[in-house]
Design a protein around this motif. Sequence first.
Motif, PDB file in Angstrom:
ATOM      1  N   LEU A  12       0.750  -1.144   0.097  1.00  0.00           N
ATOM      2  CA  LEU A  12       0.258   0.006   0.205  1.00  0.00           C
ATOM      3  C   LEU A  12       0.791   0.975   0.310  1.00  0.00           C
ATOM      4  O   LEU A  12       1.598   1.507   0.603  1.00  0.00           O
ATOM      5  CB  LEU A  12      -1.048   0.219   1.075  1.00  0.00           C
ATOM      6  N   ALA A  71      -8.416   8.289  -1.978  1.00  0.00           N
ATOM      7  CA  ALA A  71      -8.010   6.296  -2.270  1.00  0.00           C
ATOM      8  C   ALA A  71      -8.127   5.406  -3.410  1.00  0.00           C
ATOM      9  O   ALA A  71      -8.877   6.039  -4.006  1.00  0.00           O
ATOM     10  CB  ALA A  71      -9.009   6.141  -1.171  1.00  0.00           C
ATOM     11  N   ALA A  73      -8.364   3.097  -6.239  1.00  0.00           N
ATOM     12  CA  ALA A  73      -8.315   1.172  -6.219  1.00  0.00           C
ATOM     13  C   ALA A  73      -7.697   0.578  -7.448  1.00  0.00           C
ATOM     14  O   ALA A  73      -7.385   1.214  -8.986  1.00  0.00           O
ATOM     15  CB  ALA A  73      -9.257   0.783  -6.162  1.00  0.00           C
ATOM     16  N   TYR A 119      -8.756  -2.937   2.174  1.00  0.00           N
ATOM     17  CA  TYR A 119     -10.123  -1.767   2.330  1.00  0.00           C
ATOM     18  C   TYR A 119     -10.079  -1.574   3.545  1.00  0.00           C
ATOM     19  O   TYR A 119     -10.163  -1.583   4.281  1.00  0.00           O
ATOM     20  CB  TYR A 119     -10.934  -3.597   2.007  1.00  0.00           C
ATOM     21  N   PRO A 136     -13.831   1.990  -0.197  1.00  0.00           N
ATOM     22  CA  PRO A 136     -13.452   1.292  -0.983  1.00  0.00           C
ATOM     23  C   PRO A 136     -12.525  -0.134  -1.051  1.00  0.00           C
ATOM     24  O   PRO A 136     -11.632   0.270  -0.018  1.00  0.00           O
ATOM     25  CB  PRO A 136     -11.959   3.174  -1.559  1.00  0.00           C
ATOM     26  N   VAL A 139      -8.140  -1.114  -2.386  1.00  0.00           N
ATOM     27  CA  VAL A 139      -7.117  -0.432  -2.427  1.00  0.00           C
ATOM     28  C   VAL A 139      -5.496  -0.304  -2.677  1.00  0.00           C
ATOM     29  O   VAL A 139      -5.169  -0.883  -2.209  1.00  0.00           O
ATOM     30  CB  VAL A 139      -7.094   0.604  -0.858  1.00  0.00           C
ATOM     31  N   ILE A 142      -3.163   5.632  -1.189  1.00  0.00           N
ATOM     32  CA  ILE A 142      -3.914   6.754  -0.522  1.00  0.00           C
ATOM     33  C   ILE A 142      -2.882   8.048  -0.581  1.00  0.00           C
ATOM     34  O   ILE A 142      -1.946   7.817  -0.312  1.00  0.00           O
ATOM     35  CB  ILE A 142      -4.088   6.522   0.882  1.00  0.00           C
TER      36      ILE A 142
END
Length: 259
Positions: A12, A71, A73, A119, A136, A139, A142
């Motif tokens: 992420l 965010a 996806a 998520y 969302p 993901v 962010i």
Amino acid sequence: MLLGTPLYAAQLTLELGANSRTWQTEQLLAHPQVQTITIPDDVSYKREMHYRAVPLAALLSGIKPEDHLQAVALDGFAAEMSAAPLLNTQGARAWLAIEDPAKPWPGLAEGKPGAGPFYLVWTDPQAGNISPEQWPFQVASIKRLAPVAERFPALLPDPALKADDPLNKGFALFQRNCLACHRLNGAGDAQFGPDLNIPFSPTEYFGMDFLKRYIRDPQSLRQWPQAKMPGFSTEVLPDEDLDMLLGYLKHMAGRKVKP
């Protein structure tokens, strides 16, 4: 992938200016604030779900309530969100649910992938009128960005309106509930649904009663297997707010800007 083979770990990306960093699945599952949470009525799975999750506020280092976040996806869904609700520690509270590669989540529908690897879910969402678009899944990143009005002036209602005009409230509701999937006047980052003003606004080809019904329950008017638009209940979008949102769309039908 062989049956029984665990999913690969994911990463992420948090693009937060000076506090940007990349988190690996294993790091998040070992985060000091990770815990098991229960979501009684999950927006995406339509049932009770249990997740290993970290309070999102714990990951948003240096972010202030007045900041704006997006965010993004894996499929191009781009949820525009004010940072303030994401930083809450009481009431409606945002969590980053983390899919454990050894215990993958179920598919969102038959033959479909699950909501992982990350998520954004909410506990007590009713306390904050949290929209389905603020959940969302899949993901990937962010980002801290400038507010929508600065990035996409083609979305702005008439600048002569007073700040408290219902059309400006409708614009705020559009950002929260629609902009994750739709562009308007070609403006926005979403790659998901149709433009809501070019070539025509839905207020131009739907009767208002049917348009309200469509927003409340899209499948009640159009049924097809690939349908992705969620319904917006009165708990999420009260009738007064729905009227202001449609007022904004009708207003913007007279402010077309071709991409």
